[in-house]
Write a protein that holds these residues in place. Structure first.
Motif, short mmCIF file in Angstrom:
data_model
loop_
_atom_site.label_atom_id
_atom_site.label_comp_id
_atom_site.label_asym_id
_atom_site.label_seq_id
_atom_site.Cartn_x
_atom_site.Cartn_y
_atom_site.Cartn_z
N HIS A 14 0.83 -1.20 0.00
CA HIS A 14 0.00 0.00 0.00
C HIS A 14 0.86 1.25 0.00
CE1 HIS A 14 -3.21 2.78 1.38
NE2 HIS A 14 -3.95 1.99 0.62
N GLN A 15 1.91 1.22 0.80
CA GLN A 15 2.80 2.40 0.85
C GLN A 15 3.48 2.64 -0.49
OE1 GLN A 15 5.16 1.60 4.30
NE2 GLN A 15 3.42 2.11 5.63
N ALA A 16 3.72 1.58 -1.22
CA ALA A 16 4.36 1.73 -2.53
C ALA A 16 3.34 1.95 -3.64
CB ALA A 16 5.21 0.49 -2.81
N ASN A 17 2.10 2.26 -3.25
CA ASN A 17 1.01 2.47 -4.21
C ASN A 17 0.76 1.27 -5.12
OD1 ASN A 17 0.34 5.03 -3.36
ND2 ASN A 17 2.00 5.94 -4.58
N LYS A 18 0.97 0.11 -4.59
CA LYS A 18 0.62 -1.10 -5.35
C LYS A 18 -0.84 -1.44 -5.04
CE LYS A 18 4.95 -1.67 -6.55
NZ LYS A 18 5.38 -1.24 -7.87
N GLN A 19 -1.49 -2.02 -6.02
CA GLN A 19 -2.92 -2.31 -5.87
C GLN A 19 -3.15 -3.58 -5.06
OE1 GLN A 19 -5.72 -0.48 -7.19
NE2 GLN A 19 -6.81 -1.86 -5.79
#
Ligand code: ADP
Ligand code: MG
Length: 459
Positions: free
Chosen positions: A251-256
């Protein structure tokens, strides 16, 4: 006999066993030969062979015999040709867990040409599940729109996407459609799909064999992580912790992250507060079973895919029978088509009523509990005895009759019947229904007893 008949038999199997079992053990079997009462079935691996010839052999025989197919024995043959060769290339890693005897892990690595075929024979992303062949209805339009939005822009909005709703209404279909679409449009994207049960097993495996690093890396390097049936994380402290860290990293790495569940996050027992709050950060969607019209469209689509045109009356009949589970809806359709194929008859309304039971005889207000109660009462037993552990003949036979009625009158699935009668194993239900069915043909007195109970159900 053609393979289509075997496919139809599989349709019945699908109704009787869990979806996981079906996909893992049955789905990719194929009829190779049927000669002199011996049916030879092609399977894709040795685990399938062991399972089908051991645990599931009797159930398959029962289904075949019940459908009037002349078969004395089944034999299973491992056919490597059934597995596409590509699937063994290094873009796919499959670990087998020797204890569970099922594919432990399916990883799709980026590959320039999306390799759909290789997915189709085991639990992983199934290329059959696309947006195109999902019929949208009022209960699923929101979920459909959100999944499409995520598929076109993963990691930007609706993160996580949390989809929940009853069994068999298309959750897995939709979240896998997201995976398929992304894999097709952006082949470099690393899409990882797993059921939470797979996640748990791999986690335990990693700890046992001290490979926790590889496990964490596998999930944390996903661009899109799809986790199915998260409700089974209930009560699993360590897994919840591990999943929490995985989730945060992604989530922190903007992964879905996409998650499905049979209930909303707040109703998952023992779910840690911090996970509950994480799950509620993005978009939570309540998916509903399709309404009557949508069920009719689904049946039309499925039958025209098979190049079979069914009358409106037949379609409506099936859509009335099965109201809240698309998997069961498909199963009913398959049963009807199997019957017609085997007996060489047309799928008319009369045939559908005969095979699937008439709606009029199955009013909705009668519950499974009432069927069991009325059966118990007829035999002057307590309901506790019928659903309890006792094995006395005076109790066993009425119990079997109750199962028979639930199947014949209500078309209930075997696992549900077993559950209603307090049995753990659905094969008990299959055996009981077959046994009573056979005995009715021989015993007029039994037939009378069952007819009397049946009549009392509807007064
Ligand atoms: P769930 O994960 O909610 O238990 P699945 O996604 O496994 O349900 O769906 C069960 C079956 O029904 C699958 O074969 C799926 O393709 C089919 N299905 C469910 N909903 C639809 C729909 N709206 N249109 C077409 N097929 C559907
Ligand atoms: Mg599912």
């Amino acid at each position: 006999m053609q393979d289509s008949v075997w496919q139809a038999v599989l349709g019945e199997v699908e109704l009787s066993v869990s979806h996981g079992n079906y996909v893992t053990w049955f789905k990719n079997s194929r009829l190779l030969r049927h000669k002199d009462g011996v049916m030879t079935i092609g399977v894709t691996n040795i685990f399938m062979k062991q399972q089908l010839s051991g645990k599931w052999n009797q159930m398959l025989m029962d289904i075949l015999i019940r459908n009037g197919i002349d078969v004395q024995s089944l034999e299973f043959k491992v056919q490597t040709g059934l597995i596409s060769k590509k699937s063994m290339e290094p873009d796919e890693i499959i670990l087998h867990n020797p204890v569970a005897e099922r594919p432990l892990q399916t990883i799709t690595r980026p590959s320039s040409t999306p390799n759909h075929e290789s997915h189709s024979y085991r639990q992983g992303i199934n290329s059959r599940y696309t947006f195109d062949n999902f019929i949208v209805g009022s209960g699923s339009d929101l979920a459909y729109a959100a999944c499409q939005a995520v598929a076109s822009n993963p990691g930007t909005k609706y993160n996580p996407l949390f989809l929940y709703g009853g069994v068999g209404i298309g959750k897995t279909h939709l979240i896998q459609a997201v995976g398929n679409t992304i894999a097709l449009n952006k082949p470099q994207t690393r899409v990882v799909y797993a059921t939470i049960e797979q996640f748990v097993q791999e986690f335990l495996h990693a700890i046992r064999y001290k490979k926790a690093g590889g496990f964490a890396e596998h999930y944390r390097s996903a661009d899109v992580l799809i986790i199915d049936d998260i409700q089974f994380i209930a009560g699993k402290e360590k897994t919840q912790e591990e999943f929490f860290h995985t989730f945060n990293a992604l989530h922190q790495a903007n992964k879905q992250v996409i998650i499905s569940s049979d209930r909303p996050p707040k109703d998952i027992p023992t779910l840690q507060d911090r996970l509950l709050s994480r799950f509620s950060m993005g978009m939570t969607i309540d998916m509903q079973a399709p309404d009557f019209e949508t069920r009719c469209v689904i049946l039309q689509a499925k039958s025209s895919n098979l190049n079979i045109s069914l009358g409106e009356d037949v379609i409506e009949h099936i859509a009335h029978l099965v109201t809240n589970n698309v998997r069961e809806l498909e199963g009913f359709l398959n049963q009807l088509l199997a019957h017609c194929e085997m007996r060489k008859v047309e799928p008319t309304l009369a045939v559908a009523e005969e095979v699937l039971g008439s709606i009029k005889r199955r009013p909705k207000h009668i519950s499974a509990r009432q069927v069991i109660e009325k059966t118990a009462k007829y035999y002057q037993l307590n309901i506790e005895d019928i659903v309890g552990p006792k094995r006395d003949k005076e109790i066993v036979v009425p119990r079997q009759i109750a199962m028979y009625l639930l199947r014949e009158e209500f078309g209930m699935s075997f696992p549900k019947i077993a559950h209603e009668l307090g049995r753990k194993d659905h094969t008990t239900a299959i055996h009981s229904v077959t046994k009573i069915g056979n005995e009715i043909a021989l015993s007029a007195s039994l037939r009378e007893q069952i007819d009397t109970i049946r009549e009392r159900l509807y007064v």
